[in-house]
Write an enzyme that holds these catalytic residues in place. Structure first.
Site, PDB file in Angstrom:
ATOM      1  N   LYS A   1       0.833  -1.206   0.000  1.00 18.44           N
ATOM      2  CA  LYS A   1       0.000   0.000   0.000  1.00 18.44           C
ATOM      3  C   LYS A   1       0.871   1.259   0.000  1.00 18.44           C
ATOM      4  O   LYS A   1       0.615   2.202  -0.761  1.00 18.44           O
ATOM      5  CB  LYS A   1      -0.910  -0.014   1.233  1.00 18.44           C
TER       6      LYS A   1
ATOM      7  N   ARG B   1     -18.098  11.388   6.532  1.00 22.15           N
ATOM      8  CA  ARG B   1     -18.891  10.428   5.752  1.00 22.15           C
ATOM      9  C   ARG B   1     -18.130  10.095   4.488  1.00 22.15           C
ATOM     10  O   ARG B   1     -17.578  10.999   3.834  1.00 22.15           O
ATOM     11  CB  ARG B   1     -20.227  11.053   5.339  1.00 22.15           C
TER      12      ARG B   1
ATOM     13  N   LYS C   1     -19.039   9.494  20.100  1.00 21.44           N
ATOM     14  CA  LYS C   1     -18.978   8.783  18.809  1.00 21.44           C
ATOM     15  C   LYS C   1     -19.980   7.623  18.774  1.00 21.44           C
ATOM     16  O   LYS C   1     -20.725   7.450  17.801  1.00 21.44           O
ATOM     17  CB  LYS C   1     -17.555   8.275  18.584  1.00 21.44           C
TER      18      LYS C   1
ATOM     19  N   LEU D   1     -33.346  10.949   7.087  1.00 21.44           N
ATOM     20  CA  LEU D   1     -34.714  10.431   7.068  1.00 21.44           C
ATOM     21  C   LEU D   1     -35.035   9.886   5.677  1.00 21.44           C
ATOM     22  O   LEU D   1     -36.169   9.978   5.227  1.00 21.44           O
ATOM     23  CB  LEU D   1     -35.714  11.524   7.456  1.00 21.44           C
TER      24      LEU D   1
ATOM     25  N   GLY E   1     -25.792   0.540   5.439  1.00 22.64           N
ATOM     26  CA  GLY E   1     -24.692  -0.419   5.310  1.00 22.64           C
ATOM     27  C   GLY E   1     -23.390   0.317   5.575  1.00 22.64           C
ATOM     28  O   GLY E   1     -23.371   1.340   6.253  1.00 22.64           O
TER      29      GLY E   1
ATOM     30  N   CYS F   1     -19.299   1.440   8.945  1.00 27.19           N
ATOM     31  CA  CYS F   1     -19.454   2.113  10.242  1.00 27.19           C
ATOM     32  C   CYS F   1     -20.723   1.721  10.991  1.00 27.19           C
ATOM     33  O   CYS F   1     -20.650   1.106  12.049  1.00 27.19           O
ATOM     34  CB  CYS F   1     -19.411   3.619  10.040  1.00 27.19           C
TER      35      CYS F   1
HETATM   36  C1  UGA Z   1     -21.104   7.396   8.953  1.00 30.47           C
HETATM   37  C2  UGA Z   1     -21.444   8.732   9.655  1.00 30.47           C
HETATM   38  O1  UGA Z   1     -22.396   9.450   8.882  1.00 30.47           O
HETATM   39  C3  UGA Z   1     -20.178   9.579   9.834  1.00 30.47           C
HETATM   40  O2  UGA Z   1     -20.502  10.749  10.572  1.00 30.47           O
HETATM   41  C4  UGA Z   1     -19.146   8.764  10.602  1.00 30.47           C
HETATM   42  O3  UGA Z   1     -17.942   9.475  10.731  1.00 30.47           O
HETATM   43  C5  UGA Z   1     -18.873   7.481   9.848  1.00 30.47           C
HETATM   44  O4  UGA Z   1     -20.088   6.731   9.704  1.00 30.47           O
HETATM   45  C6  UGA Z   1     -17.873   6.674  10.653  1.00 30.47           C
HETATM   46  O5  UGA Z   1     -18.189   6.263  11.760  1.00 30.47           O
HETATM   47  O6  UGA Z   1     -16.709   6.539  10.223  1.00 30.47           O
HETATM   48  P1  UGA Z   1     -20.693   6.663   6.406  1.00 30.47           P
HETATM   49  O7  UGA Z   1     -20.802   5.259   6.903  1.00 30.47           O
HETATM   50  O8  UGA Z   1     -19.571   7.036   5.510  1.00 30.47           O
HETATM   51  O9  UGA Z   1     -20.644   7.694   7.645  1.00 30.47           O
HETATM   52  O10 UGA Z   1     -21.992   6.991   5.563  1.00 30.47           O
HETATM   53  P2  UGA Z   1     -23.433   7.645   5.824  1.00 30.47           P
HETATM   54  O11 UGA Z   1     -23.606   8.748   4.865  1.00 30.47           O
HETATM   55  O12 UGA Z   1     -23.659   7.945   7.236  1.00 30.47           O
HETATM   56  O13 UGA Z   1     -24.385   6.442   5.370  1.00 30.47           O
HETATM   57  C7  UGA Z   1     -24.401   5.208   6.058  1.00 30.47           C
HETATM   58  C8  UGA Z   1     -25.472   4.306   5.506  1.00 30.47           C
HETATM   59  O14 UGA Z   1     -26.769   4.790   5.816  1.00 30.47           O
HETATM   60  C9  UGA Z   1     -25.453   4.179   3.969  1.00 30.47           C
HETATM   61  O15 UGA Z   1     -25.706   2.840   3.608  1.00 30.47           O
HETATM   62  C10 UGA Z   1     -26.571   5.081   3.528  1.00 30.47           C
HETATM   63  O16 UGA Z   1     -27.116   4.703   2.284  1.00 30.47           O
HETATM   64  C11 UGA Z   1     -27.561   4.876   4.654  1.00 30.47           C
HETATM   65  N1  UGA Z   1     -28.514   5.995   4.812  1.00 30.47           N
HETATM   66  C12 UGA Z   1     -28.080   7.231   5.158  1.00 30.47           C
HETATM   67  C13 UGA Z   1     -29.868   5.773   4.655  1.00 30.47           C
HETATM   68  O17 UGA Z   1     -30.303   4.643   4.328  1.00 30.47           O
HETATM   69  N2  UGA Z   1     -30.744   6.805   4.828  1.00 30.47           N
HETATM   70  C14 UGA Z   1     -30.333   8.040   5.169  1.00 30.47           C
HETATM   71  O18 UGA Z   1     -31.198   8.933   5.330  1.00 30.47           O
HETATM   72  C15 UGA Z   1     -28.971   8.267   5.347  1.00 30.47           C
END
Ligand code: UGA
Length: 452
Positions: free
Chosen positions: A35, A162, A212, A258, A265, A268
């Site tokens: 890497k 995110r 967190k 929402l 998925g 995280c």
């Molecule tokens: C998430 C958090 O949003 C971040 O703040 C955090 O830093 C990160 O985890 C982490 O712990 O490292 P991430 O997993 O990159 O970030 O993505 P998200 O945008 O939160 O989405 C997570 C999942 O929820 C995705 O599968 C997304 O499609 C789903 N989702 C999100 C929904 O089904 N509905 C929504 O309204 C929002």
């Protein structure tokens, strides 16, 4: 400041690059030599908008270095961020092996005051364990005659990035959380983040770790809540998009997170919810609310599959087109993507799957067998009996639906993200099914469909 980041995975890389961007000298360390070799050759192992350009820029400016040599990095750094992986164990606990190894290794190379900052998502009280591990590994030689005493602090600085918008999130954070046990550690971390001019929440180590846990679990709960509401919407003929809009204008609720769909998925939420449930269990509290959040998330995929089964009638021998595989848009990440479970179940029932994702197909190939990966969205729908939209990529909005209609054997669309305007599809002669849009309360025979 001189900063070392131990662990050049997703969080480590983004943090390292962004810290270089705000003016620090950063070395990103990883024990995966391959890497590091690739990164030094300008090849970035993950897709994240803007990341590659920034890596190239700050390497050229010599503010960002990639290295396998942890000893040199530790000696040079004022602040050391620990950003190694914390995968889930089978029982849901976070596996902290890498954290322990890295803490011990850092201790062995420390020759002056260092601030160790946990950046990986870890269970509460991990900071104390890091402190103890460092102390134990120092005491073998440091502080003895001929060896100066080495001072250090441990801090927690959880990340809230995110995937897909990580750089933007880093540069414009809602808040920065700093968990510290000394004024010296607080001062240093404030210095690190000074250029961002962001709101800083200072607390002790345990509270920062808990923030967190609580933040990610709350967001997961918000998604499961709206998914549960969507289930009822379907049964009573309400539209979850309107419900979310109506709820979202209430400042106490907010519209974000929402979006009903096929469930959350990624690397995280599923892991963090599991870890928080386990942590609570171990502390003697049965966090049933979070257990339901997890259950609703699983049901959401099952219910989407039932919808496809119901409307497609016979799955065996059917060709199913899939647009989008990544766990969400703007990433190539397939970890715990809902698409994996959905595709595997439909394949097991005898469906042929042909899929297209703008970025995630390389990673998806490692996870999915017997899927025909297609060069574009049109190739994926060729002679298909239905189309599943599983990730909300913007490029799908530009697709010529007349052409899609012509290519498909049956014009049936299941929009697992409520991404499309239903009318656009129905105007083109498609049968369209979203999530919680009030349009699946009746099955094709006109009888109320009680979903399994
Ligand atoms: C998430 C958090 O949003 C971040 O703040 C955090 O830093 C990160 O985890 C982490 O712990 O490292 P991430 O997993 O990159 O970030 O993505 P998200 O945008 O939160 O989405 C997570 C999942 O929820 C995705 O599968 C997304 O499609 C789903 N989702 C999100 C929904 O089904 N509905 C929504 O309204 C929002």
């Amino acid at each position: 400041m001189n900063i070392a980041i131990i662990g050049s995975g997703y969080v480590g890389l983004v943090t390292g690059v962004c810290l270089a961007h705000i003016g620090h000298h950063v070395v990103c360390v990883d024990n995966d030599r391959e890497k590091i070799k690739k990164l030094n050759a300008g090849k970035v192992p993950i897709y994240e908008p803007g990341l590659e350009e920034m890596i190239l820029k700050y390497r050229r400016m010599k503010r960002l270095v990639f290295s396998g040599a942890i000893a040199v990095a530790v000696k040079k750094a004022d602040v050391i961020f620990i950003a190694v992986g914390t995968p889930s164990k089978h029982n849901g606990d976070a596996d902290l092996t890498y954290i322990e190894n890295v803490a011990a290794e850092i201790a062995r190379h420390m020759d002056g005051y260092k601030l160790l900052v946990e950046k990986s998502t870890v269970p509460a009280q991990t900071g104390n364990r890091i402190e103890r591990t460092v102390r134990l590994n120092l005491s073998s030689k440091k502080g003895k005659p001929g060896h100066p005493a080495v001072e250090f602090d441990v801090a927690s600085n959880p990340e809230f990035l995110r995937e897909g918008s990580a750089i933007e999130d880093f540069m414009n954070p809602d808040r920065i959380v700093i968990g510290v046990e000394s004024a010296r550690a607080e001062k240093l971390l404030r210095e690190v983040y000074k250029p961002l001019k962001a709101r800083i929440v200072v607390t002790n180590l345990a509270s920062a770790e808990m923030i967190k846990h609580a933040a990610n679990s709350f967001l997961a709960a918000k998604i499961s809540f709206i998914n549960a509401v969507a289930q009822v919407c379907d049964r009573v003929g309400a539209d979850v998009l309107k419900v979310a809009e109506g709820m979202g204008y209430d400042k106490r609720i907010g519209r974000a997170f929402l979006n009903a769909g096929i469930g959350y998925g990624g690397s995280c939420f599923p892991k963090d919810v599991d870890a928080f449930i386990r942590l609570a269990d171990k502390s003697g509290y049965d966090f049933r609310l979070l257990k339901s959040v997890r259950e609703v998330n699983e049901q959401q995929k099952a219910s989407f599959i039932h919808l496809v089964e119901d409307k497609l009638w016979i799955i065996k021998g059917k060709t199913i087109a899939v647009w989008g595989l990544a766990f969400k848009a703007n990433t190539d990440d397939m970890r715990r993507a809902a698409s994996l479970d959905i595709i595997r179940v439909l394949q097991a029932e005898g469906a042929r799957v042909q899929a297209y994702d703008p970025k995630a197909m390389l990673n998806a190939r490692h996870e999915l067998k017997n899927v025909k990966f297609c060069a574009d969205a049109y190739a994926a729908v060729k002679a298909a009996d239905c189309l599943l939209v599983l990730t909300e990529w913007d490029e799908f909005l530009k697709i010529d639906l007349v052409k899609v209609r012509g290519l498909m054997r049956q014009p049936v669309v299941f929009d697992g993200r409520n991404f499309f305007d239903k009318k656009v599809f129905t105007d083109h002669g498609f049968e369209y099914y979203g999530i919680g849009r009030g349009d699946v309360a009746q099955n094709t025979t006109g009888v109320m469909c009680a979903k399994k």
